[in-house]
Motif scaffolding. Structure first.
Motif, PDB file in Angstrom:
ATOM      1  N   LYS A 328       0.830  -1.206   0.000  1.00  0.00           N
ATOM      2  CA  LYS A 328       0.000   0.000   0.000  1.00  0.00           C
ATOM      3  C   LYS A 328       0.862   1.253   0.000  1.00  0.00           C
ATOM      4  N   ARG A 329       1.928   1.223   0.809  1.00  0.00           N
ATOM      5  CA  ARG A 329       2.771   2.415   0.882  1.00  0.00           C
ATOM      6  C   ARG A 329       3.456   2.670  -0.450  1.00  0.00           C
ATOM      7  N   ALA A 330       4.046   1.641  -1.032  1.00  0.00           N
ATOM      8  CA  ALA A 330       4.744   1.827  -2.310  1.00  0.00           C
ATOM      9  C   ALA A 330       3.758   2.274  -3.391  1.00  0.00           C
ATOM     10  N   GLY A 331       2.568   1.682  -3.391  1.00  0.00           N
ATOM     11  CA  GLY A 331       1.564   2.043  -4.382  1.00  0.00           C
ATOM     12  C   GLY A 331       1.121   3.493  -4.229  1.00  0.00           C
ATOM     13  N   LYS A 332       0.894   3.902  -3.001  1.00  0.00           N
ATOM     14  CA  LYS A 332       0.453   5.281  -2.763  1.00  0.00           C
ATOM     15  C   LYS A 332       1.544   6.274  -3.159  1.00  0.00           C
ATOM     16  N   TRP A 333       2.761   5.953  -2.788  1.00  0.00           N
ATOM     17  CA  TRP A 333       3.853   6.869  -3.123  1.00  0.00           C
ATOM     18  C   TRP A 333       4.026   6.959  -4.638  1.00  0.00           C
ATOM     19  N   ALA A 334       3.874   5.840  -5.328  1.00  0.00           N
ATOM     20  CA  ALA A 334       4.019   5.850  -6.779  1.00  0.00           C
ATOM     21  C   ALA A 334       2.905   6.671  -7.426  1.00  0.00           C
ATOM     22  N   GLU A 335       1.668   6.472  -6.969  1.00  0.00           N
ATOM     23  CA  GLU A 335       0.527   7.141  -7.610  1.00  0.00           C
ATOM     24  C   GLU A 335       0.369   8.592  -7.182  1.00  0.00           C
ATOM     25  N   SER A 336       0.280   8.804  -5.842  1.00  0.00           N
ATOM     26  CA  SER A 336      -0.051  10.143  -5.349  1.00  0.00           C
ATOM     27  C   SER A 336       1.103  11.120  -5.487  1.00  0.00           C
ATOM     28  N   TYR A 337       2.309  10.594  -5.523  1.00  0.00           N
ATOM     29  CA  TYR A 337       3.460  11.493  -5.610  1.00  0.00           C
ATOM     30  C   TYR A 337       4.157  11.376  -6.974  1.00  0.00           C
ATOM     31  N   ALA A 338       4.921  10.311  -7.173  1.00  0.00           N
ATOM     32  CA  ALA A 338       5.737  10.253  -8.397  1.00  0.00           C
ATOM     33  C   ALA A 338       4.885  10.457  -9.661  1.00  0.00           C
ATOM     34  N   GLN A 339       3.791   9.708  -9.784  1.00  0.00           N
ATOM     35  CA  GLN A 339       2.965   9.829 -10.986  1.00  0.00           C
ATOM     36  C   GLN A 339       2.335  11.220 -11.081  1.00  0.00           C
ATOM     37  N   ALA A 340       1.896  11.742  -9.943  1.00  0.00           N
ATOM     38  CA  ALA A 340       1.286  13.081  -9.942  1.00  0.00           C
ATOM     39  C   ALA A 340       2.296  14.126 -10.402  1.00  0.00           C
ATOM     40  N   PHE A 341       3.545  13.963  -9.987  1.00  0.00           N
ATOM     41  CA  PHE A 341       4.571  14.921 -10.426  1.00  0.00           C
ATOM     42  C   PHE A 341       4.686  14.896 -11.946  1.00  0.00           C
ATOM     43  N   LEU A 342       4.678  13.680 -12.510  1.00  0.00           N
ATOM     44  CA  LEU A 342       4.826  13.557 -13.966  1.00  0.00           C
ATOM     45  C   LEU A 342       3.611  14.131 -14.689  1.00  0.00           C
ATOM     46  N   ASP A 343       2.417  13.906 -14.121  1.00  0.00           N
ATOM     47  CA  ASP A 343       1.193  14.386 -14.772  1.00  0.00           C
ATOM     48  C   ASP A 343       1.077  15.904 -14.742  1.00  0.00           C
ATOM     49  N   LEU A 344       1.610  16.523 -13.695  1.00  0.00           N
ATOM     50  CA  LEU A 344       1.336  17.946 -13.474  1.00  0.00           C
ATOM     51  C   LEU A 344       2.492  18.860 -13.855  1.00  0.00           C
ATOM     52  N   LYS A 345       3.585  18.299 -14.317  1.00  0.00           N
ATOM     53  CA  LYS A 345       4.751  19.140 -14.619  1.00  0.00           C
ATOM     54  C   LYS A 345       4.515  19.960 -15.893  1.00  0.00           C
ATOM     55  N   ASP A 346       5.207  21.085 -15.982  1.00  0.00           N
ATOM     56  CA  ASP A 346       5.124  21.872 -17.213  1.00  0.00           C
ATOM     57  C   ASP A 346       6.244  21.424 -18.156  1.00  0.00           C
ATOM     58  N   SER A 347       6.374  22.104 -19.290  1.00  0.00           N
ATOM     59  CA  SER A 347       7.331  21.645 -20.313  1.00  0.00           C
ATOM     60  C   SER A 347       8.771  21.867 -19.860  1.00  0.00           C
ATOM     61  N   ALA A 348       8.971  22.662 -18.800  1.00  0.00           N
ATOM     62  CA  ALA A 348      10.334  22.885 -18.300  1.00  0.00           C
ATOM     63  C   ALA A 348      10.586  22.082 -17.025  1.00  0.00           C
ATOM     64  N   ASP A 349       9.796  21.021 -16.813  1.00  0.00           N
ATOM     65  CA  ASP A 349       9.949  20.142 -15.641  1.00  0.00           C
ATOM     66  C   ASP A 349       9.755  20.883 -14.324  1.00  0.00           C
ATOM     67  N   ARG A 350       8.824  21.805 -14.278  1.00  0.00           N
ATOM     68  CA  ARG A 350       8.483  22.476 -13.018  1.00  0.00           C
ATOM     69  C   ARG A 350       7.053  22.131 -12.637  1.00  0.00           C
ATOM     70  N   LEU A 351       6.816  22.059 -11.342  1.00  0.00           N
ATOM     71  CA  LEU A 351       5.457  21.889 -10.832  1.00  0.00           C
ATOM     72  C   LEU A 351       4.970  23.224 -10.307  1.00  0.00           C
ATOM     73  N   HIS A 352       3.676  23.479 -10.506  1.00  0.00           N
ATOM     74  CA  HIS A 352       3.087  24.741 -10.042  1.00  0.00           C
ATOM     75  C   HIS A 352       1.885  24.434  -9.171  1.00  0.00           C
ATOM     76  N   PRO A 353       2.115  23.927  -7.965  1.00  0.00           N
ATOM     77  CA  PRO A 353       0.968  23.521  -7.136  1.00  0.00           C
ATOM     78  C   PRO A 353       0.107  24.725  -6.788  1.00  0.00           C
ATOM     79  N   PHE A 354      -1.172  24.457  -6.667  1.00  0.00           N
ATOM     80  CA  PHE A 354      -2.098  25.505  -6.246  1.00  0.00           C
ATOM     81  C   PHE A 354      -1.912  25.758  -4.747  1.00  0.00           C
ATOM     82  N   ILE A 355      -1.651  26.997  -4.395  1.00  0.00           N
ATOM     83  CA  ILE A 355      -1.482  27.361  -2.991  1.00  0.00           C
ATOM     84  C   ILE A 355      -2.716  28.149  -2.562  1.00  0.00           C
ATOM     85  N   GLY A 356      -3.580  27.521  -1.801  1.00  0.00           N
ATOM     86  CA  GLY A 356      -4.777  28.198  -1.314  1.00  0.00           C
ATOM     87  C   GLY A 356      -4.426  28.998  -0.069  1.00  0.00           C
ATOM     88  N   GLY A 357      -4.513  30.300  -0.164  1.00  0.00           N
ATOM     89  CA  GLY A 357      -4.025  31.139   0.927  1.00  0.00           C
ATOM     90  C   GLY A 357      -4.984  31.239   2.084  1.00  0.00           C
TER      91      GLY A 357
END
Length: 609
Positions: A328-357
């Motif tokens: 479960k831990r490996a699966g969650k880390w792969a999906e919620s983190y590593a895969q999410a990073f790949l899905d959400l990155k821009d063309s310059a390999d940066r992530l722009h997370p939404f920061i709700g103030g």
DNA sequence: ACGATCACG
DNA sequence: ACGTACGTGATCGTG
């Protein structure tokens, strides 16, 4: 030109949709009427502004009775001109639209941000509760229903239904709905009509409760956070790809073990519970719905592991429990983190997370898409994914025990204030007061849990469960704690009494009103402490920009700031950041701990250099 | 849509 | 009188 009519609060409104360049003359004439305050909104293909393929489709302007819906692909220049005129805009959830306009129209966050009123910010100041918590909610729809027109349609919900009718989903519809779909255009126009009218209703209410200054501060903060979101954080792409592959292999390996014990899906609590019971394990804890509980806290002891995943040597490890937690831990880390990073990155390999103030009820900030405030901290592997820009190092400054300091300051407890001023370890200090000078590590652990319990409103049973200590020890620790820090108990009582006999809310030093749930008045202390700690960090962000250090900042994480600086200056810069963050709050020093992490965020958590 | 679970401060 | 652990976001299974 398409012209639609719509009734809002008993008044007929017009929604104009220019089709040809010649239609723009009427739009320019409308602008020239001199409305100093217009509502503004955008429609896009999706929420992730920086992922490849994201596009701006419509930009809407409106006053109380007339809306203009402009296609961004045809009229970008006219839109940008209108945005640059000296005028103030009302936007619901402005941070999003500011970034969309910055990215797609070239009108920068800096240029527009100072001229925006955000109705979501105003609404949060009036009542921060979501619909599920008994509040109005913070969406344009529920707010409009209450403050503008009870019959206002649910534009988001209505469009979702239209998406389905057209064979699309909630996720794909925003990109696929034809740009001349009448419902789409109507609701696009309606949103600005509603936002403008909503502002007229709630802006005076914010002023009447004396929150104009706080409102100004929060609007300023939103702009700063939008700038941080635009900057984003760089990821180490080859590292992330390898990490994901490694995690998936580990998940698969453990899954195969679980399958041998009859668990086809490790994420199914039903299957896991059934198989463990069949193996003769006792499952005594129950979930709220009465099913046997098989979470990490239950499974780790069965696998003879403590919460740090170290062997306890207390029993023969159950191989199924071991395989399930690992998979479960490996699966969650792969999906919620590593895969999410790949899905959400821009063309310059940066992530722009939404920061709700201004997100939680306590106004705490949240970070999503991806959730960078929740990356595993017990292990460096996920945080290692985030790297500084070339030539720079990741640095961080965090507040030391900020919630305890805030509690000491607000309650005015002299013993705790003196202990903080003397620089002693608060939990050891408490342990000594409670258990005497010969206190053990377990005693300190109990003292720490009691301290947190006080902040969170927890009771003896919870603290006992958390620490594994027995009830009598915890009860006497609680009693000794109250005797040692009498003002903290009195402060908590005072907040609860006021909430019970006056308005059912607490008011923070910043003036923020935090409504309390009828059955959870004990949460009052936590709300005011959590919210005040958040206000200190928010003030620090504003101060850091004011001090010219804004270019270094990357991300706020509740009680710390992640940043970067050129390698030769990193130590100096983070010292300065730490200094700006520090303050004296009601006579209590709020101190920070600056640190140079290294090439990646993970280097602060033990990643090898 | 909702509950269970797990990640953080 | 007693006792209550606070706040988030994301994914997955289930009905």
């Amino acid at each position: 030109m398409i012209t639609l009519h719509h009734w809002v609060a008993g008044e007929e409104c017009r929604i104009n949709v220019p089709e040809r360049p010649t239609d723009l003359a009427a739009f320019e004439a409308w602008l020239a009427q001199g409305d100093r305050l217009l509502a503004l909104d955008t429609e896009t293909t999706g929420l992730d502004v920086y992922t490849p393929g994201h596009a701006l489709r419509l930009v809407q302007f409106g006053n109380r009775s007339e809306a203009w819906v402009l296609r961004a692909d045809c009229f970008a220049q006219a839109i940008a001109r209108a945005l640059r005129q000296r005028r103030t805009f009302v936007v619901h959830n402005a941070a999003y639209d500011l970034l969309v306009i910055d990215r797609h129209l070239g009108v920068s966050v800096e240029e527009l941000g100072g001229r925006v009123f955000d109705t979501r910010v105003l609404a949060h100041l009036l009542d921060p509760r979501a619909e599920a918590e008994g509040g109005i909610g913070l969406g344009l729809k529920p707010l409009s229903t209450v403050y503008v027109d009870p019959t206002a349609p649910d534009t988001q919900g209505g469009l979702t239904a239209e998406f389905r009718r057209l064979g699309a989903t909630k996720a794909t519809g925003w990109a696929r709905i034809p740009i001349d779909n009448e419902l789409y255009l109507r609701y696009a126009g309606l949103d600005v009509l509603l936002a403008r009218r909503l502002f007229d209703e709630i802006a005076p209410m914010v002023r009447d409760i004396g929150l104009d200054r706080l409102s100004k501060f929060e609007h300023h903060l939103q702009v700063i956070l939008a700038i941080l979101q635009r900057r984003g954080m760089r990821i180490d792409l080859p590292y992330v790809e390898q990490l994901k592959a490694d995690l998936l292999i580990e998940a698969q390996r453990c899954q195969a073990v679980a399958a041998r014990y009859g668990v086809a899906n490790v994420n199914s609590p039903t299957q896991v519970a059934q198989a463990l019971l069949a193996m003769g394990e006792a499952l005594t804890e129950r979930t709220s719905s009465g099913a046997p509980k098989v979470d990490k806290n239950v499974l780790l002891p069965l696998a003879d592991l403590d919460l740090q995943w170290q062997r306890i040597e207390a029993r023969r490890p159950n191989p199924l429990a071991d395989a399930v937690v690992r998979s479960k831990r490996a699966g969650k880390w792969a999906e919620s983190y590593a895969q999410a990073f790949l899905d959400l990155k821009d063309s310059a390999d940066r992530l722009h997370p939404f920061i709700g103030g201004l997100q939680a009820r306590t106004a705490r900030m949240s970070v999503s898409r991806p959730p960078l405030q929740q990356l595993p901290s017990s292990d460096w592997t996920i945080r290692r994914s985030f790297i500084a820009d070339p030539g720079q190092l990741i640095i961080a400054a965090d507040y030391q025990a900020v919630e305890m300091r805030v509690l000491a300051a607000l309650s005015g407890d002299e013993t705790m204030i003196r202990a903080i001023a003397d620089g002693v370890d608060l939990h050891s200090f408490t342990a000594e007061k409670v258990f005497g000078s010969g206190f053990t590590k377990l005693h300190r652990k109990i003292a720490k849990a009691v301290g947190f319990g006080k902040v969170y409103g927890g009771g003896a049973a919870t603290i006992a469960r958390q620490t594994g200590a027995d009830m009598s020890a915890v009860k006497s620790a609680l009693a000794a704690y109250d005797a040692t820090f009498p003002e903290i108990r009195r402060y908590a009582r005072r907040l609860m009494n006021r909430a019970e006999w006056g308005r059912r809310e607490v008011v923070t030093p910043s003036g923020r009103h935090l409504p309390l749930d009828r059955d959870r008045l004990y949460a009052a202390t936590n709300y005011v402490v959590q919210s005040t700690s958040r206000d200190l960090l928010a003030q620090a962000l504003v101060d850091l920009f004011e001090a010219g250090l804004g270019d270094h900042l990357l991300l706020p994480v509740h009680d710390e700031v992640i940043a970067q600086a050129p390698a030769p200056d990193a130590a100096e810069v983070v010292r300065e950041i730490g200094k700006v963050m520090e303050s004296t709050f009601y006579g209590v020093r709020i101190e920070s701990d600056p640190e140079v992490y290294g090439l990646s965020w993970g280097h602060g958590y033990g990643a090898p250099a």
